[in-house]
Design a protein around this motif. Sequence first.
Motif, PDB file in Angstrom:
ATOM      1  N   GLY A 126      20.104  15.227  39.875  1.00 54.53           N
ATOM      2  CA  GLY A 126      20.644  16.451  40.457  1.00 54.53           C
ATOM      3  C   GLY A 126      21.059  17.515  39.463  1.00 54.53           C
ATOM      4  N   ARG A 127      21.279  17.110  38.217  1.00 50.01           N
ATOM      5  CA  ARG A 127      21.724  18.117  37.254  1.00 50.01           C
ATOM      6  C   ARG A 127      21.570  17.584  35.833  1.00 50.01           C
ATOM      7  NH1 ARG A 127      27.603  20.168  38.258  1.00 50.01           N
ATOM      8  NH2 ARG A 127      28.223  18.754  36.602  1.00 50.01           N
ATOM      9  N   HIS A 128      21.091  18.459  34.944  1.00 45.20           N
ATOM     10  CA  HIS A 128      20.898  18.078  33.545  1.00 45.20           C
ATOM     11  C   HIS A 128      21.425  19.202  32.668  1.00 45.20           C
ATOM     12  CE1 HIS A 128      18.281  14.885  35.111  1.00 45.20           C
ATOM     13  NE2 HIS A 128      17.948  15.804  36.002  1.00 45.20           N
ATOM     14  N   ASP A 129      21.891  18.833  31.477  1.00 42.23           N
ATOM     15  CA  ASP A 129      22.548  19.789  30.594  1.00 42.23           C
ATOM     16  C   ASP A 129      21.585  20.329  29.542  1.00 42.23           C
ATOM     17  OD1 ASP A 129      24.750  21.003  28.962  1.00 42.23           O
ATOM     18  OD2 ASP A 129      24.064  19.470  27.560  1.00 42.23           O
ATOM     19  N   THR A 130      21.728  21.616  29.224  1.00 43.50           N
ATOM     20  CA  THR A 130      20.997  22.166  28.080  1.00 43.50           C
ATOM     21  C   THR A 130      21.914  23.000  27.187  1.00 43.50           C
ATOM     22  OG1 THR A 130      18.896  23.180  27.405  1.00 43.50           O
ATOM     23  CG2 THR A 130      20.085  24.268  29.213  1.00 43.50           C
ATOM     24  N   LEU A 131      23.232  22.829  27.352  1.00 42.55           N
ATOM     25  CA  LEU A 131      24.203  23.599  26.563  1.00 42.55           C
ATOM     26  C   LEU A 131      24.885  22.774  25.478  1.00 42.55           C
ATOM     27  CD1 LEU A 131      25.972  25.474  29.507  1.00 42.55           C
ATOM     28  CD2 LEU A 131      24.293  26.437  27.928  1.00 42.55           C
ATOM     29  N   GLY A 132      25.054  21.491  25.721  1.00 42.30           N
ATOM     30  CA  GLY A 132      25.904  20.657  24.857  1.00 42.30           C
ATOM     31  C   GLY A 132      25.317  20.335  23.500  1.00 42.30           C
ATOM     32  N   GLY A 133      23.995  20.455  23.341  1.00 37.40           N
ATOM     33  CA  GLY A 133      23.369  20.095  22.077  1.00 37.40           C
ATOM     34  C   GLY A 133      23.333  18.591  21.883  1.00 37.40           C
ATOM     35  N   ALA A 134      22.710  18.172  20.800  1.00 38.01           N
ATOM     36  CA  ALA A 134      22.542  16.743  20.536  1.00 38.01           C
ATOM     37  C   ALA A 134      23.618  16.246  19.590  1.00 38.01           C
ATOM     38  CB  ALA A 134      21.176  16.501  19.915  1.00 38.01           C
ATOM     39  N   CYS A 135      23.840  14.933  19.606  1.00 38.38           N
ATOM     40  CA  CYS A 135      24.822  14.388  18.673  1.00 38.38           C
ATOM     41  C   CYS A 135      24.223  14.292  17.273  1.00 38.38           C
ATOM     42  CB  CYS A 135      25.375  13.050  19.158  1.00 38.38           C
ATOM     43  SG  CYS A 135      24.202  11.709  19.307  1.00 38.38           S
ATOM     44  N   ALA A 136      25.075  14.494  16.291  1.00 43.49           N
ATOM     45  CA  ALA A 136      24.695  14.435  14.878  1.00 43.49           C
ATOM     46  C   ALA A 136      25.827  13.740  14.132  1.00 43.49           C
ATOM     47  CB  ALA A 136      24.507  15.853  14.325  1.00 43.49           C
ATOM     48  N   THR A 137      25.525  13.191  12.974  1.00 44.62           N
ATOM     49  CA  THR A 137      26.584  12.543  12.192  1.00 44.62           C
ATOM     50  C   THR A 137      27.666  13.563  11.825  1.00 44.62           C
ATOM     51  OG1 THR A 137      25.286  12.884  10.192  1.00 44.62           O
ATOM     52  CG2 THR A 137      25.076  10.760  11.256  1.00 44.62           C
ATOM     53  N   GLU A 138      27.225  14.826  11.599  1.00 52.29           N
ATOM     54  CA  GLU A 138      28.197  15.865  11.237  1.00 52.29           C
ATOM     55  C   GLU A 138      29.147  16.152  12.408  1.00 52.29           C
ATOM     56  OE1 GLU A 138      24.940  16.065  10.888  1.00 52.29           O
ATOM     57  OE2 GLU A 138      24.501  16.469   8.784  1.00 52.29           O
ATOM     58  N   SER A 139      28.583  16.308  13.623  1.00 51.41           N
ATOM     59  CA  SER A 139      29.459  16.612  14.769  1.00 51.41           C
ATOM     60  C   SER A 139      30.340  15.410  15.105  1.00 51.41           C
ATOM     61  CB  SER A 139      28.647  17.079  15.982  1.00 51.41           C
ATOM     62  OG  SER A 139      27.788  16.068  16.433  1.00 51.41           O
ATOM     63  N   ASN A 140      29.822  14.191  14.917  1.00 52.83           N
ATOM     64  CA  ASN A 140      30.657  12.999  15.141  1.00 52.83           C
ATOM     65  C   ASN A 140      31.860  13.009  14.198  1.00 52.83           C
ATOM     66  OD1 ASN A 140      29.129  11.895  17.177  1.00 52.83           O
ATOM     67  ND2 ASN A 140      27.994  10.502  15.852  1.00 52.83           N
ATOM     68  N   THR A 141      31.630  13.439  12.958  1.00 53.59           N
ATOM     69  CA  THR A 141      32.703  13.479  11.967  1.00 53.59           C
ATOM     70  C   THR A 141      33.771  14.496  12.366  1.00 53.59           C
ATOM     71  OG1 THR A 141      31.053  12.948  10.297  1.00 53.59           O
ATOM     72  CG2 THR A 141      33.149  13.763   9.492  1.00 53.59           C
ATOM     73  N   VAL A 142      33.304  15.683  12.822  1.00 52.77           N
ATOM     74  CA  VAL A 142      34.236  16.755  13.190  1.00 52.77           C
ATOM     75  C   VAL A 142      34.996  16.398  14.474  1.00 52.77           C
ATOM     76  CG1 VAL A 142      34.363  19.168  13.955  1.00 52.77           C
ATOM     77  CG2 VAL A 142      32.882  18.542  12.035  1.00 52.77           C
ATOM     78  N   ARG A 143      34.257  15.855  15.454  1.00 51.60           N
ATOM     79  CA  ARG A 143      34.877  15.602  16.761  1.00 51.60           C
ATOM     80  C   ARG A 143      35.741  14.349  16.770  1.00 51.60           C
ATOM     81  NH1 ARG A 143      29.442  16.499  20.180  1.00 51.60           N
ATOM     82  NH2 ARG A 143      29.598  18.727  20.549  1.00 51.60           N
ATOM     83  N   TYR A 144      35.349  13.325  16.021  1.00 51.57           N
ATOM     84  CA  TYR A 144      36.003  12.024  16.181  1.00 51.57           C
ATOM     85  C   TYR A 144      36.765  11.621  14.914  1.00 51.57           C
ATOM     86  CZ  TYR A 144      32.939  12.564  20.128  1.00 51.57           C
ATOM     87  OH  TYR A 144      32.301  13.095  21.203  1.00 51.57           O
ATOM     88  N   SER A 145      36.067  11.146  13.905  1.00 50.77           N
ATOM     89  CA  SER A 145      36.783  10.853  12.652  1.00 50.77           C
ATOM     90  C   SER A 145      35.781  10.669  11.531  1.00 50.77           C
ATOM     91  CB  SER A 145      37.658   9.608  12.797  1.00 50.77           C
ATOM     92  OG  SER A 145      36.835   8.463  12.880  1.00 50.77           O
ATOM     93  N   LEU A 146      36.280  10.695  10.319  1.00 54.41           N
ATOM     94  CA  LEU A 146      35.419  10.640   9.134  1.00 54.41           C
ATOM     95  C   LEU A 146      34.583   9.364   9.110  1.00 54.41           C
ATOM     96  CD1 LEU A 146      34.642  12.181   6.597  1.00 54.41           C
ATOM     97  CD2 LEU A 146      36.507  11.033   5.400  1.00 54.41           C
ATOM     98  N   GLU A 147      35.177   8.248   9.555  1.00 56.63           N
ATOM     99  CA  GLU A 147      34.409   6.995   9.459  1.00 56.63           C
ATOM    100  C   GLU A 147      33.291   6.892  10.509  1.00 56.63           C
ATOM    101  OE1 GLU A 147      38.487   5.393  11.033  1.00 56.63           O
ATOM    102  OE2 GLU A 147      37.824   7.012   9.741  1.00 56.63           O
ATOM    103  N   LYS A 148      33.189   7.917  11.411  1.00 60.17           N
ATOM    104  CA  LYS A 148      32.061   7.937  12.357  1.00 60.17           C
ATOM    105  C   LYS A 148      30.793   8.477  11.697  1.00 60.17           C
ATOM    106  CE  LYS A 148      34.953   6.939  15.770  1.00 60.17           C
ATOM    107  NZ  LYS A 148      35.019   5.597  16.344  1.00 60.17           N
TER     108      LYS A 148
END
Length: 213
Positions: free
Chosen positions: A96-118
């Motif tokens: 019913g619905r799919h996203d095209t705004l959020g972008g894909a996950c990257a090691t860099e975004s994981n680091t910024v969003r979650y923590s350095l050890e991600k």
Amino acid sequence: MIKESTRAQENALESIVVAAGDYLLKKVKKGQSVRILDLEGNQAADTLFYKADDISERYSAMDTIREQGNVYLTAGSVLMSNLNNPMLEIVADTCGRHDTLGGACATESNTVRYSLEKRCMHACRDSWMLALAEHENIGLSKRDITHNINFFMNVPITPEGGLTFEDGISAAGKYVEMTALMDVYILLSNCPQLNNPCNGYNPTPVEVLIWNA
Ligand SMILES: [Zn+2]
């Protein structure tokens, strides 16, 4: 919009199971239809498309959103290229619905969003880079990795225009199906993300089915 497919699974030309965290890079010819099937539910499939005979032309989120006047993708959405040409049309959708705004996950975004050890955790961009390296003959490079579609991912817009990552609305057996309007490469990363609810904290396989025109 929920719309069921008229195609039967047993008539598919090809069926490929993409394991959790794996990728698929495959040519789909004009007129062929491709279904992405969420086998176990709540799985994001981060996907890019390129014109097969000129890879500089590729899927464009902003052209698609502007042309359809809506930020969500579903049955009836025409996926536009950066040259504003129709690449594929979503012909069926039981999610019913799919996203095209959020972008894909990257090691860099994981680091910024979650923590350095991600930083060392597997991300969609790694899968795409591996796909490019293992298919050098196609000629894609890092600069061709741009905005994408997150099939099955739930990124609702708040009344204030904000983006939120929410628990998925997909479930086991739900699918999205597209017909190619030109020869395209599909580059799909079956998302390995474990830090947010896009895969229900448990990445699972998807199946890709292809039918002839
Ligand atoms: Zn991902």
